[in-house]
Design a protein around this motif. Sequence first.
Motif, PDB file in Angstrom:
ATOM      1  N   LEU A  95       0.789  -1.037   0.192  1.00 41.94           N
ATOM      2  CA  LEU A  95       0.106   0.039  -0.249  1.00 41.94           C
ATOM      3  C   LEU A  95       1.203   1.167  -0.087  1.00 41.94           C
ATOM      4  CD1 LEU A  95      -2.684  -0.826   2.699  1.00 41.94           C
ATOM      5  CD2 LEU A  95      -2.873  -0.284  -0.436  1.00 41.94           C
ATOM      6  N   ASP A  96       1.842   1.224   1.030  1.00 45.61           N
ATOM      7  CA  ASP A  96       3.390   2.639   0.999  1.00 45.61           C
ATOM      8  C   ASP A  96       3.290   2.443  -0.394  1.00 45.61           C
ATOM      9  OD1 ASP A  96       2.141   2.746   3.900  1.00 45.61           O
ATOM     10  OD2 ASP A  96       4.274   2.083   4.331  1.00 45.61           O
ATOM     11  N   PHE A  97       4.022   1.574  -1.170  1.00 49.87           N
ATOM     12  CA  PHE A  97       4.167   1.210  -2.451  1.00 49.87           C
ATOM     13  C   PHE A  97       3.598   2.288  -3.583  1.00 49.87           C
ATOM     14  CE2 PHE A  97       4.780  -0.473  -6.632  1.00 49.87           C
ATOM     15  CZ  PHE A  97       6.352   0.322  -6.983  1.00 49.87           C
ATOM     16  N   VAL A  98       1.745   1.650  -3.366  1.00 48.44           N
ATOM     17  CA  VAL A  98       1.004   1.764  -4.198  1.00 48.44           C
ATOM     18  C   VAL A  98       1.050   3.691  -4.178  1.00 48.44           C
ATOM     19  CG1 VAL A  98      -1.344   1.719  -5.122  1.00 48.44           C
ATOM     20  CG2 VAL A  98      -0.029  -0.503  -4.893  1.00 48.44           C
ATOM     21  N   GLY A  99       0.898   4.264  -2.707  1.00 51.28           N
ATOM     22  CA  GLY A  99       0.608   5.252  -2.124  1.00 51.28           C
ATOM     23  C   GLY A  99       1.702   6.218  -3.079  1.00 51.28           C
ATOM     24  N   ASN A 100       2.706   6.005  -2.827  1.00 49.37           N
ATOM     25  CA  ASN A 100       4.019   6.469  -3.954  1.00 49.37           C
ATOM     26  C   ASN A 100       4.330   6.498  -5.039  1.00 49.37           C
ATOM     27  OD1 ASN A 100       4.970   7.232  -1.162  1.00 49.37           O
ATOM     28  ND2 ASN A 100       6.286   5.480  -1.036  1.00 49.37           N
ATOM     29  N   GLU A 156       1.134  11.680  -9.779  1.00 49.71           N
ATOM     30  CA  GLU A 156       0.161  13.285  -9.383  1.00 49.71           C
ATOM     31  C   GLU A 156       0.902  13.956  -9.292  1.00 49.71           C
ATOM     32  OE1 GLU A 156      -2.644  15.357  -5.956  1.00 49.71           O
ATOM     33  OE2 GLU A 156      -1.466  13.969  -5.288  1.00 49.71           O
ATOM     34  N   GLN A 157       2.364  14.068  -9.236  1.00 42.91           N
ATOM     35  CA  GLN A 157       2.920  15.326  -9.102  1.00 42.91           C
ATOM     36  C   GLN A 157       3.552  15.284 -10.418  1.00 42.91           C
ATOM     37  OE1 GLN A 157       4.576  17.786  -7.055  1.00 42.91           O
ATOM     38  NE2 GLN A 157       5.392  17.939  -8.638  1.00 42.91           N
ATOM     39  N   ARG A 158       4.239  14.643 -11.366  1.00 36.90           N
ATOM     40  CA  ARG A 158       4.652  14.124 -12.964  1.00 36.90           C
ATOM     41  C   ARG A 158       3.961  14.921 -13.768  1.00 36.90           C
ATOM     42  NH1 ARG A 158       3.686  12.078 -17.911  1.00 36.90           N
ATOM     43  NH2 ARG A 158       2.200  10.794 -17.223  1.00 36.90           N
ATOM     44  N   LEU A 159       1.856  14.589 -13.367  1.00 35.72           N
ATOM     45  CA  LEU A 159       1.377  15.040 -14.161  1.00 35.72           C
ATOM     46  C   LEU A 159       0.793  16.761 -13.885  1.00 35.72           C
ATOM     47  CD1 LEU A 159      -1.242  12.145 -13.879  1.00 35.72           C
ATOM     48  CD2 LEU A 159      -0.134  12.910 -16.153  1.00 35.72           C
ATOM     49  N   LEU A 160       0.916  16.447 -12.493  1.00 39.06           N
ATOM     50  CA  LEU A 160       0.620  18.174 -12.074  1.00 39.06           C
ATOM     51  C   LEU A 160       1.626  19.502 -13.102  1.00 39.06           C
ATOM     52  CD1 LEU A 160      -0.834  20.892 -11.021  1.00 39.06           C
ATOM     53  CD2 LEU A 160       0.896  19.652  -8.719  1.00 39.06           C
ATOM     54  N   GLU A 161       2.813  19.081 -13.016  1.00 37.72           N
ATOM     55  CA  GLU A 161       4.476  19.524 -13.224  1.00 37.72           C
ATOM     56  C   GLU A 161       3.723  19.609 -15.053  1.00 37.72           C
ATOM     57  OE1 GLU A 161       7.596  17.261 -12.599  1.00 37.72           O
ATOM     58  OE2 GLU A 161       7.501  17.515 -10.007  1.00 37.72           O
ATOM     59  N   GLU A 162       3.226  18.687 -15.680  1.00 38.52           N
ATOM     60  CA  GLU A 162       2.808  18.957 -16.927  1.00 38.52           C
ATOM     61  C   GLU A 162       1.915  19.618 -17.772  1.00 38.52           C
ATOM     62  OE1 GLU A 162       1.471  15.178 -20.148  1.00 38.52           O
ATOM     63  OE2 GLU A 162       3.417  14.345 -18.761  1.00 38.52           O
ATOM     64  N   VAL A 163       0.637  19.468 -16.467  1.00 44.35           N
ATOM     65  CA  VAL A 163      -0.543  20.418 -16.791  1.00 44.35           C
ATOM     66  C   VAL A 163       0.060  21.983 -17.184  1.00 44.35           C
ATOM     67  CG1 VAL A 163      -2.371  21.425 -15.796  1.00 44.35           C
ATOM     68  CG2 VAL A 163      -2.057  19.389 -15.945  1.00 44.35           C
ATOM     69  N   GLN A 164       0.902  22.180 -15.783  1.00 41.60           N
ATOM     70  CA  GLN A 164       1.566  23.255 -15.357  1.00 41.60           C
ATOM     71  C   GLN A 164       2.615  23.884 -16.194  1.00 41.60           C
ATOM     72  OE1 GLN A 164       3.577  22.498 -11.663  1.00 41.60           O
ATOM     73  NE2 GLN A 164       1.571  23.952 -10.628  1.00 41.60           N
TER      74      GLN A 164
END
Length: 81
Positions: free
Chosen positions: A15-20, A26-34
């Motif tokens: 679960l920790d692995f999946v969460g990370n 999410e961070q990669r997508l956020l940077e791409e959107v920005q």
Amino acid sequence: MNAANAARELVIQRLDFVGNACKNEEQRLLEEVQAEDERAHQSILTQQVHWTEALQKLAALRTYLVDVITNLDDQDLVVST
């Protein structure tokens, strides 16, 4: 009991692995959107400059044409008298 603890620990690790992995994606997508947002903003600014230049050229052309028409009319009046 040890097997249950080991299984529980394995589930927690997964679960920790999946969460990370989700946080990283999410961070990669956020940077791409920005980045895309910045490209779109720059494109809008460029288009605004082009439209402003085009409007200035049209205003200058309109002024020139009004001046030419006005002068021609005045010259016609002078010649006719």
